[in-house]
Motif scaffolding. Sequence first.
Motif, PDB file in Angstrom:
ATOM      1  N   GLU A   1      11.405  -4.625   3.763  1.00 23.05           N
ATOM      2  CA  GLU A   1      10.567  -4.125   5.081  1.00 23.05           C
ATOM      3  C   GLU A   1      12.297  -4.192   6.265  1.00 23.05           C
ATOM      4  O   GLU A   1      13.528  -3.912   5.474  1.00 23.05           O
ATOM      5  N   LEU A   2      12.168  -3.699   6.789  1.00 23.64           N
ATOM      6  CA  LEU A   2      12.551  -2.938   7.845  1.00 23.64           C
ATOM      7  C   LEU A   2      11.907  -3.659   9.458  1.00 23.64           C
ATOM      8  O   LEU A   2      11.252  -3.621   9.092  1.00 23.64           O
ATOM      9  N   SER A   3      13.519  -3.772  10.627  1.00 24.19           N
ATOM     10  CA  SER A   3      12.953  -4.901  11.492  1.00 24.19           C
ATOM     11  C   SER A   3      13.722  -4.261  12.440  1.00 24.19           C
ATOM     12  O   SER A   3      14.970  -3.522  12.443  1.00 24.19           O
ATOM     13  N   VAL A   4      13.237  -3.871  13.614  1.00 22.62           N
ATOM     14  CA  VAL A   4      13.726  -3.526  14.923  1.00 22.62           C
ATOM     15  C   VAL A   4      13.625  -4.731  16.451  1.00 22.62           C
ATOM     16  O   VAL A   4      11.939  -5.141  16.054  1.00 22.62           O
ATOM     17  N   THR A   5      14.619  -5.504  16.875  1.00 24.63           N
ATOM     18  CA  THR A   5      14.470  -6.350  18.162  1.00 24.63           C
ATOM     19  C   THR A   5      14.204  -5.473  19.973  1.00 24.63           C
ATOM     20  O   THR A   5      15.276  -4.798  19.650  1.00 24.63           O
ATOM     21  N   VAL A   6      13.410  -5.218  20.125  1.00 29.18           N
ATOM     22  CA  VAL A   6      13.810  -4.863  21.622  1.00 29.18           C
ATOM     23  C   VAL A   6      13.382  -5.859  22.716  1.00 29.18           C
ATOM     24  O   VAL A   6      12.735  -6.468  22.471  1.00 29.18           O
ATOM     25  N   THR A   7      14.059  -5.637  23.605  1.00 25.93           N
ATOM     26  CA  THR A   7      14.201  -6.206  24.415  1.00 25.93           C
ATOM     27  C   THR A   7      13.230  -5.599  25.936  1.00 25.93           C
ATOM     28  O   THR A   7      13.005  -4.734  26.843  1.00 25.93           O
TER      29      THR A   7
ATOM     30  N   HIS B   1       1.070  -0.843   0.192  1.00 22.09           N
ATOM     31  CA  HIS B   1       0.454  -0.195  -0.178  1.00 22.09           C
ATOM     32  C   HIS B   1       1.221   1.048  -0.167  1.00 22.09           C
ATOM     33  O   HIS B   1       0.592   2.115  -0.569  1.00 22.09           O
ATOM     34  N   LEU B   2       1.850   1.385   0.963  1.00 22.10           N
ATOM     35  CA  LEU B   2       3.237   2.205   0.830  1.00 22.10           C
ATOM     36  C   LEU B   2       3.013   2.705  -0.540  1.00 22.10           C
ATOM     37  O   LEU B   2       3.349   3.461  -1.120  1.00 22.10           O
ATOM     38  N   ALA B   3       3.808   1.582  -1.325  1.00 23.02           N
ATOM     39  CA  ALA B   3       3.769   1.573  -3.136  1.00 23.02           C
ATOM     40  C   ALA B   3       2.327   2.580  -3.635  1.00 23.02           C
ATOM     41  O   ALA B   3       3.134   3.316  -4.699  1.00 23.02           O
ATOM     42  N   GLU B   4       1.995   1.762  -3.317  1.00 18.90           N
ATOM     43  CA  GLU B   4       0.350   2.119  -4.394  1.00 18.90           C
ATOM     44  C   GLU B   4       0.081   4.115  -3.789  1.00 18.90           C
ATOM     45  O   GLU B   4       0.202   4.822  -4.494  1.00 18.90           O
TER      46      GLU B   4
ATOM     47  N   ALA C   1       8.410  -2.725  10.247  1.00 18.12           N
ATOM     48  CA  ALA C   1       7.955  -1.825   9.038  1.00 18.12           C
ATOM     49  C   ALA C   1       8.098  -1.855   7.785  1.00 18.12           C
ATOM     50  O   ALA C   1       9.178  -2.228   7.058  1.00 18.12           O
ATOM     51  N   TRP C   2       7.055  -1.939   6.736  1.00 20.24           N
ATOM     52  CA  TRP C   2       7.175  -1.381   5.864  1.00 20.24           C
ATOM     53  C   TRP C   2       7.514  -0.505   5.052  1.00 20.24           C
ATOM     54  O   TRP C   2       7.812   0.905   6.049  1.00 20.24           O
ATOM     55  N   ALA C   3       8.565  -0.138   4.116  1.00 21.22           N
ATOM     56  CA  ALA C   3       9.087   1.220   3.663  1.00 21.22           C
ATOM     57  C   ALA C   3       9.426   1.240   2.427  1.00 21.22           C
ATOM     58  O   ALA C   3       9.271   0.224   1.938  1.00 21.22           O
ATOM     59  N   VAL C   4       9.404   2.734   2.249  1.00 15.57           N
ATOM     60  CA  VAL C   4       8.728   3.470   0.354  1.00 15.57           C
ATOM     61  C   VAL C   4       9.813   4.204   0.360  1.00 15.57           C
ATOM     62  O   VAL C   4      10.171   5.128   0.710  1.00 15.57           O
ATOM     63  N   ARG C   5      10.684   4.285  -0.293  1.00 14.87           N
ATOM     64  CA  ARG C   5      11.276   5.863  -1.326  1.00 14.87           C
ATOM     65  C   ARG C   5      11.487   5.864  -2.488  1.00 14.87           C
ATOM     66  O   ARG C   5      10.531   5.181  -3.690  1.00 14.87           O
ATOM     67  N   GLY C   6      11.563   7.065  -3.151  1.00 16.91           N
ATOM     68  CA  GLY C   6      11.299   7.364  -4.481  1.00 16.91           C
ATOM     69  C   GLY C   6      11.708   8.926  -5.174  1.00 16.91           C
ATOM     70  O   GLY C   6      11.474   9.515  -3.960  1.00 16.91           O
TER      71      GLY C   6
END
Length: 253
Positions: free
Chosen positions: A187-193, A170-173, A246-251
Amino acid sequence: MAFDVAAEAYGRFMGRYSEPLGPVFAEWAGVHRGDRVLDVGCGPGALTAELVARVGVGHVAAVDPSAPFVESVRARFPGLEVHRAPAEQLPFDDGGFDRTLAQLVVHFMQDPVTGIGEMARVTRRGGLVAACTWDLGGHRSPLDPMWDAVRRMDPLVSDESHLAGAREGHLAELATAAGLLDVETTELSVTVTHPDFDEWWEPYTLGVGPAGDYVASLDPRGREVLREECRSGFPADEPFEVTAVAWAVRGRA
């Protein structure tokens, strides 16, 4: 949607995920020294801090519709150019930035296509526009342990999975509809303790965002039932990890 809550409350609720996400997002957006960068929907400054560290406070501007967040960022980063405004009405001239970023903001834009279009307008021709949003549609966001518990109790609940940018693609749309060129996604990801369950749960009681609003709408008995349902999904009284995607988009503008 404006978050009219204290910056400290937002930090305790979402900052524990948005702060580690900031460096990952800024790196993917290619932010480097010499860039003039805009942080759209800066909140209390999770991404702003990373941008300032990379390019210097004089090369960063920030904007947010929430008065408490704007005040917090001004105090946190003396000399930073900060404005109170929504993404759909950015108070900047055309083409003034090399890179314009929005972290965890598209979800809450009143008109995401207009908001991303404004981000492109204030970015120089060929400059980069980037945004990221939690994967709420795929149930991989940091909020999903809570919403999963709610859905077990009420399968018909209206959660956050319908928000703009929350589902794959959807972000790309939205970016394409806003006129960005050479659109790419990842896709971006983070891990939190989290040290224990109570540290994880308590920020949900602060009234931040749709999840906080939902918890606040419950009576004391309902909140306790939800709390215990959430607890059943985690180890008892010991540290545990939450991985958020997270979804990520760039243009290009």
